[in-house]
Scaffold this motif. Sequence first.
Motif, PDB file in Angstrom:
ATOM      1  N   GLN A 270      61.732  21.631  43.156  1.00 43.80           N
ATOM      2  CA  GLN A 270      60.638  22.455  42.642  1.00 43.80           C
ATOM      3  C   GLN A 270      60.848  23.919  43.017  1.00 43.80           C
ATOM      4  OE1 GLN A 270      57.531  19.183  44.077  1.00 43.80           O
ATOM      5  NE2 GLN A 270      56.485  21.004  43.316  1.00 43.80           N
ATOM      6  N   GLY A 271      61.163  24.147  44.285  1.00 46.91           N
ATOM      7  CA  GLY A 271      61.364  25.505  44.754  1.00 46.91           C
ATOM      8  C   GLY A 271      62.553  26.181  44.091  1.00 46.91           C
ATOM      9  N   HIS A 272      63.639  25.412  43.880  1.00 45.79           N
ATOM     10  CA  HIS A 272      64.837  25.963  43.240  1.00 45.79           C
ATOM     11  C   HIS A 272      64.507  26.443  41.828  1.00 45.79           C
ATOM     12  CE1 HIS A 272      69.480  25.668  43.188  1.00 45.79           C
ATOM     13  NE2 HIS A 272      69.079  26.565  42.300  1.00 45.79           N
ATOM     14  N   PHE A 273      63.811  25.620  41.054  1.00 43.39           N
ATOM     15  CA  PHE A 273      63.431  26.013  39.692  1.00 43.39           C
ATOM     16  C   PHE A 273      62.490  27.213  39.713  1.00 43.39           C
ATOM     17  CE2 PHE A 273      64.654  21.607  38.373  1.00 43.39           C
ATOM     18  CZ  PHE A 273      65.524  21.973  37.352  1.00 43.39           C
ATOM     19  N   ASP A 274      61.573  27.225  40.662  1.00 44.85           N
ATOM     20  CA  ASP A 274      60.629  28.336  40.788  1.00 44.85           C
ATOM     21  C   ASP A 274      61.373  29.652  41.025  1.00 44.85           C
ATOM     22  OD1 ASP A 274      58.338  29.883  41.174  1.00 44.85           O
ATOM     23  OD2 ASP A 274      58.148  29.301  43.271  1.00 44.85           O
ATOM     24  N   VAL A 275      62.320  29.623  41.960  1.00 44.20           N
ATOM     25  CA  VAL A 275      63.104  30.823  42.264  1.00 44.20           C
ATOM     26  C   VAL A 275      63.951  31.229  41.055  1.00 44.20           C
ATOM     27  CG1 VAL A 275      64.930  31.782  43.726  1.00 44.20           C
ATOM     28  CG2 VAL A 275      63.132  30.369  44.742  1.00 44.20           C
ATOM     29  N   ALA A 276      64.565  30.248  40.398  1.00 46.70           N
ATOM     30  CA  ALA A 276      65.397  30.543  39.233  1.00 46.70           C
ATOM     31  C   ALA A 276      64.583  31.175  38.112  1.00 46.70           C
ATOM     32  CB  ALA A 276      66.079  29.272  38.745  1.00 46.70           C
ATOM     33  N   ASP A 277      63.378  30.658  37.884  1.00 49.56           N
ATOM     34  CA  ASP A 277      62.516  31.207  36.835  1.00 49.56           C
ATOM     35  C   ASP A 277      62.218  32.685  37.065  1.00 49.56           C
ATOM     36  OD1 ASP A 277      62.447  28.812  35.555  1.00 49.56           O
ATOM     37  OD2 ASP A 277      60.378  28.302  36.083  1.00 49.56           O
ATOM     38  N   ARG A 278      62.071  33.071  38.329  1.00 53.14           N
ATOM     39  CA  ARG A 278      61.666  34.441  38.645  1.00 53.14           C
ATOM     40  C   ARG A 278      62.831  35.411  38.851  1.00 53.14           C
ATOM     41  NH1 ARG A 278      59.066  34.495  43.524  1.00 53.14           N
ATOM     42  NH2 ARG A 278      59.453  32.311  44.001  1.00 53.14           N
ATOM     43  N   TYR A 279      63.986  34.893  39.253  1.00 56.90           N
ATOM     44  CA  TYR A 279      65.062  35.807  39.666  1.00 56.90           C
ATOM     45  C   TYR A 279      66.354  35.698  38.850  1.00 56.90           C
ATOM     46  CZ  TYR A 279      62.316  36.731  43.875  1.00 56.90           C
ATOM     47  OH  TYR A 279      61.323  37.099  44.747  1.00 56.90           O
ATOM     48  N   LEU A 280      66.520  34.652  38.045  1.00 54.91           N
ATOM     49  CA  LEU A 280      67.796  34.461  37.366  1.00 54.91           C
ATOM     50  C   LEU A 280      68.142  35.617  36.433  1.00 54.91           C
ATOM     51  CD1 LEU A 280      70.304  32.870  36.693  1.00 54.91           C
ATOM     52  CD2 LEU A 280      68.962  31.508  35.070  1.00 54.91           C
ATOM     53  N   LEU A 281      67.245  35.960  35.537  1.00 51.36           N
ATOM     54  CA  LEU A 281      67.542  37.031  34.585  1.00 51.36           C
ATOM     55  C   LEU A 281      67.713  38.391  35.272  1.00 51.36           C
ATOM     56  CD1 LEU A 281      65.339  36.070  31.495  1.00 51.36           C
ATOM     57  CD2 LEU A 281      67.797  35.759  31.832  1.00 51.36           C
ATOM     58  N   PRO A 282      66.832  38.770  36.215  1.00 56.54           N
ATOM     59  CA  PRO A 282      67.064  40.037  36.930  1.00 56.54           C
ATOM     60  C   PRO A 282      68.384  40.058  37.690  1.00 56.54           C
ATOM     61  CG  PRO A 282      64.804  39.314  37.252  1.00 56.54           C
ATOM     62  CD  PRO A 282      65.522  38.195  36.569  1.00 56.54           C
ATOM     63  N   MET A 283      68.762  38.910  38.288  1.00 51.88           N
ATOM     64  CA  MET A 283      70.013  38.852  39.021  1.00 51.88           C
ATOM     65  C   MET A 283      71.213  38.990  38.079  1.00 51.88           C
ATOM     66  SD  MET A 283      71.584  38.475  41.968  1.00 51.88           S
ATOM     67  CE  MET A 283      70.575  37.655  43.207  1.00 51.88           C
ATOM     68  N   LEU A 284      71.183  38.282  36.950  1.00 54.44           N
ATOM     69  CA  LEU A 284      72.259  38.390  35.976  1.00 54.44           C
ATOM     70  C   LEU A 284      72.390  39.811  35.442  1.00 54.44           C
ATOM     71  CD1 LEU A 284      71.910  35.106  33.873  1.00 54.44           C
ATOM     72  CD2 LEU A 284      73.904  35.812  35.194  1.00 54.44           C
ATOM     73  N   LYS A 285      71.263  40.419  35.130  1.00 54.20           N
ATOM     74  CA  LYS A 285      71.266  41.787  34.613  1.00 54.20           C
ATOM     75  C   LYS A 285      71.886  42.748  35.618  1.00 54.20           C
ATOM     76  CE  LYS A 285      68.172  45.365  32.784  1.00 54.20           C
ATOM     77  NZ  LYS A 285      66.756  45.710  32.464  1.00 54.20           N
ATOM     78  N   LYS A 286      71.502  42.613  36.874  1.00 50.62           N
ATOM     79  CA  LYS A 286      72.017  43.491  37.920  1.00 50.62           C
ATOM     80  C   LYS A 286      73.496  43.223  38.183  1.00 50.62           C
ATOM     81  CE  LYS A 286      70.181  45.683  42.043  1.00 50.62           C
ATOM     82  NZ  LYS A 286      69.049  45.695  43.001  1.00 50.62           N
ATOM     83  N   ALA A 287      73.896  41.941  38.125  1.00 46.45           N
ATOM     84  CA  ALA A 287      75.295  41.582  38.372  1.00 46.45           C
ATOM     85  C   ALA A 287      76.218  42.213  37.338  1.00 46.45           C
ATOM     86  CB  ALA A 287      75.452  40.066  38.364  1.00 46.45           C
ATOM     87  N   PHE A 288      75.835  42.137  36.057  1.00 50.94           N
ATOM     88  CA  PHE A 288      76.664  42.717  35.009  1.00 50.94           C
ATOM     89  C   PHE A 288      76.630  44.240  35.034  1.00 50.94           C
ATOM     90  CE2 PHE A 288      76.111  38.459  33.011  1.00 50.94           C
ATOM     91  CZ  PHE A 288      77.469  38.171  32.845  1.00 50.94           C
ATOM     92  N   LYS A 289      75.468  44.789  35.341  1.00 46.44           N
ATOM     93  CA  LYS A 289      75.343  46.242  35.385  1.00 46.44           C
ATOM     94  C   LYS A 289      76.217  46.832  36.483  1.00 46.44           C
ATOM     95  CE  LYS A 289      71.927  49.963  35.774  1.00 46.44           C
ATOM     96  NZ  LYS A 289      70.486  50.290  35.943  1.00 46.44           N
ATOM     97  N   LYS A 290      76.233  46.182  37.632  1.00 48.98           N
ATOM     98  CA  LYS A 290      77.008  46.675  38.771  1.00 48.98           C
ATOM     99  C   LYS A 290      78.410  46.070  38.837  1.00 48.98           C
ATOM    100  CE  LYS A 290      73.085  47.752  41.803  1.00 48.98           C
ATOM    101  NZ  LYS A 290      73.462  49.176  41.940  1.00 48.98           N
ATOM    102  N   ARG A 291      78.691  45.129  37.910  1.00 45.19           N
ATOM    103  CA  ARG A 291      79.969  44.417  37.914  1.00 45.19           C
ATOM    104  C   ARG A 291      80.236  43.802  39.285  1.00 45.19           C
ATOM    105  NH1 ARG A 291      83.810  48.752  34.583  1.00 45.19           N
ATOM    106  NH2 ARG A 291      82.506  48.821  32.704  1.00 45.19           N
ATOM    107  N   ASN A 292      79.200  43.137  39.778  1.00 45.05           N
ATOM    108  CA  ASN A 292      79.219  42.576  41.124  1.00 45.05           C
ATOM    109  C   ASN A 292      79.452  41.073  41.050  1.00 45.05           C
ATOM    110  OD1 ASN A 292      78.404  41.502  43.712  1.00 45.05           O
ATOM    111  ND2 ASN A 292      77.403  43.446  44.136  1.00 45.05           N
ATOM    112  N   ILE A 293      80.636  40.628  41.450  1.00 42.55           N
ATOM    113  CA  ILE A 293      80.993  39.216  41.349  1.00 42.55           C
ATOM    114  C   ILE A 293      80.168  38.358  42.305  1.00 42.55           C
ATOM    115  CG2 ILE A 293      82.861  39.358  43.052  1.00 42.55           C
ATOM    116  CD1 ILE A 293      82.845  37.248  39.817  1.00 42.55           C
ATOM    117  N   VAL A 294      79.749  38.934  43.444  1.00 44.06           N
ATOM    118  CA  VAL A 294      78.963  38.173  44.417  1.00 44.06           C
ATOM    119  C   VAL A 294      77.576  37.866  43.847  1.00 44.06           C
ATOM    120  CG1 VAL A 294      78.049  38.126  46.766  1.00 44.06           C
ATOM    121  CG2 VAL A 294      80.227  39.247  46.308  1.00 44.06           C
ATOM    122  N   MET A 295      76.966  38.856  43.192  1.00 45.63           N
ATOM    123  CA  MET A 295      75.679  38.623  42.544  1.00 45.63           C
ATOM    124  C   MET A 295      75.813  37.619  41.407  1.00 45.63           C
ATOM    125  SD  MET A 295      73.838  42.351  42.320  1.00 45.63           S
ATOM    126  CE  MET A 295      73.349  43.262  43.799  1.00 45.63           C
TER     127      MET A 295
END
Length: 430
Positions: A270-295
């Motif tokens: 439950q918690g994993h899905f909750d976190v993914a719902d809130r942070y997945l898209l912002p994290m992906l956006k930031k990862a591609f913008k910064k070209r950050n493989i760790v993100m």
Amino acid sequence: MYTYFDIIMIPLQLLIIFFTVYYFFVSWFGLFGKKKEVKIYDESKTFALVVCAHNEERVIAQLVDNLRRLHYNNALYDVFVVADNCSDNTARVAREAGALVHERFSETGKGKGFALAWMFERLFKMKRQYDAVCVFDADNLVHPDFLKEMNSRLCHGEKIIQGYIDAKNPTDTWVSGVFAISFWIVNHVWSLAKYNMGLSCCLGGTGMCFDTQVLKRYGWRATCLTEDMEFTIQAMMENIPTTWAHDAIIYDEKPLTFKASWNQRKRWSQGHFDVADRYLLPMLKKAFKKRNIVMLDCSVNLIQPYFLMVSTFFVLCSYINSIEPFYTNILYKVIPLEVWTIIGFGQYIFPVAVLWKIRASFKSWMYLLLYPLFIYSWVPITALGWWHRHDHEWNHTLHTRGISFDDVIIPEDAVNDGPKEVVFAKEKEK
């Protein structure tokens, strides 16, 4: 000949290929030991050791006694227990054992994440300030060298560190046995592997160490059912990775019954899905913008439960397709059969290699036969976790394994040569 169903099934297969190859590739980096490090054993950092306890009178005294006897200058650390909404004698037992006890009562904001936020605010206002904060669960036992290892990591500049979560009761029942095996495997082929590759690990809820300045600067805003994963992602959004201390060992009590295991894992899902719902898209956006493989890698970790559901759906479809074809199978066109054979064989190699590496007991090897049952039970648990992902009610896991650290015999090379399965000099049930 392509079909209408290929519009869905071909992208689905490409996704499965990516995740399967990715997980297989990462796993290999955890089987050949940890990368070389220069350890700094000059005791310099000060620590606040925080234990959140809700009705834990059966196990809290053993942990407090254990923490007060760590191989580290006693003047450099203090043990705090948050007696959180307790209706038993947790506060009294912890205080008598030598802990600095803070009692919290709240009808709202229930759960470990809220208790940590409350305690951290108190720590920041105290006259004595600490270089770092370590968090443990009340049912834990801690290796005597834990703070030495964390001190070394902090001296090297690491800010958020996760220790090696081992099992306190790996042979109590078959459930605790397979649960322990799953943690051993994740520790090696996921956490250690990622650390060796320079990627970010994920916090595990206990055995966590935080640089106090990070907590003060960003605050503790992780209050969902999986506060550890939430804080991992929040920190990574600020470009602060979680590192892995393979030699900082914590012994955690694993559930004794399948029902208890089911409930605990459902909460995690439950918690994993909750976190993914809130942070997945912002994290992906930031990862591609910064070209950050760790993100980007952290984003892949957030997708993991969705991948389990998708792959289960594909397996069911593949059985139907073998009887009545309705889509184009491209798996063997993209990756040769020989590669799939190696990957399939590797799924059995990794558990065996890890158990061999930690010198598992004969009983643990027998439990390995039941390990597939534990793994496949994740499928309905994950589905239920998705369905209830917006439910935030905390379900407490009852802990009863009252083992003193004096009862634990740790192999002499448990740190120098990596973690090994522990045995018991005697067993006590309270």
